[in-house]
Design an enzyme around this catalytic site. Structure first.
Site: not given
Ligand code: GAR
Length: 194
Positions: A12-14, A90, A92, A107, A109
């Site tokens: 969940g850093s995003n 993660m 669809l 989204n 990616h």
């Molecule tokens: C992020 O790097 C995001 O781009 C990726 O998962 C990570 C989640 O990081 N998403 C995918 O690969 C989607 N296909 P986070 O939980 O620290 O935000």
């Protein structure tokens, strides 16, 4: 102010970077729900700490995708959610949610799509010995990371990069790019590609 739900599966850093921008009133959005598919995900603690309503589910407890997406949809509609922001979710998105929110799902990616879609995009880029990869923000359709691109930013890959070092640089870009794109998009009245 648009009501959004953030979908996340892990750290969940995003989620954090979006919530930070929201707290600074940089975004015209209100995060009204976190949807998560893992009861141990750290993003749940982040949301709890901020008092964000959570719907967490275990897909294995449902008959199929349609069954759990119907329950997610009930929560989204109950909270009056208008847009869905996927941040490390993660799975669809299936037809049940797509039908209701088509054109209003975004989204992020960790690659320059269409290169390296799906899981482990960073590992895929390293295995391919690519010289650059990056970050893509895009609308979601029924495919795997196939919807129209909104923004991309490249990240160079060095010969001595590991999955960890590359992920670190990619995430620095993600944490800046996602809030800034959401800021731009939500300045318009309608965020919809139709
Ligand atoms: C992020 O790097 C995001 O781009 C990726 O998962 C990570 C989640 O990081 N998403 C995918 O690969 C989607 N296909 P986070 O939980 O620290 O935000």
């Amino acid at each position: 102010m648009k009501k959004i739900a953030i979908f996340a599966s892990g750290n969940g850093s995003n989620f954090h970077s979006i919530m930070e921008a929201e707290a600074k009133k940089e975004l015209k959005i209100k995060t009204s729900l976190l949807v998560c598919d893992h009861h141990e995900a750290y993003v749940l603690q982040r949301a709890q700490g901020l008092g964000i309503p959570i719907f967490c589910f275990n897909p294995r407890e449902y008959e199929d995708k349609k069954a759990y997406e119907e329950v997610i949809l009930e929560h989204l509609l109950a909270e009056g959610v208008e847009y869905l922001i996927l941040a490390g979710y993660m799975r669809l998105i299936g037809q049940t949610i797509l039908r209701e929110y088509e054109g209003r799902i975004i989204n992020i990616h960790p690659s320059l799509l269409p290169a390296f879609p799906g899981k482990d995009a960073i590992g895929q880029a390293l295995d391919a010995k690519a010289k650059e990869t990056g970050v893509t923000v895009h609308y979601v359709d029924e495919g795997m990371d196939t919807g129209p691109v909104i923004a991309q930013e490249s990240v160079r890959i060095y010969e001595n990069d590991t999955e960890e070092s590359l992920k670190k640089r990619i995430q620095i870009v993600e944490h800046r790019l996602y809030p800034s794109i959401l800021k731009e998009l939500f300045q318009q009245e309608h965020v919809n590609i139709g």
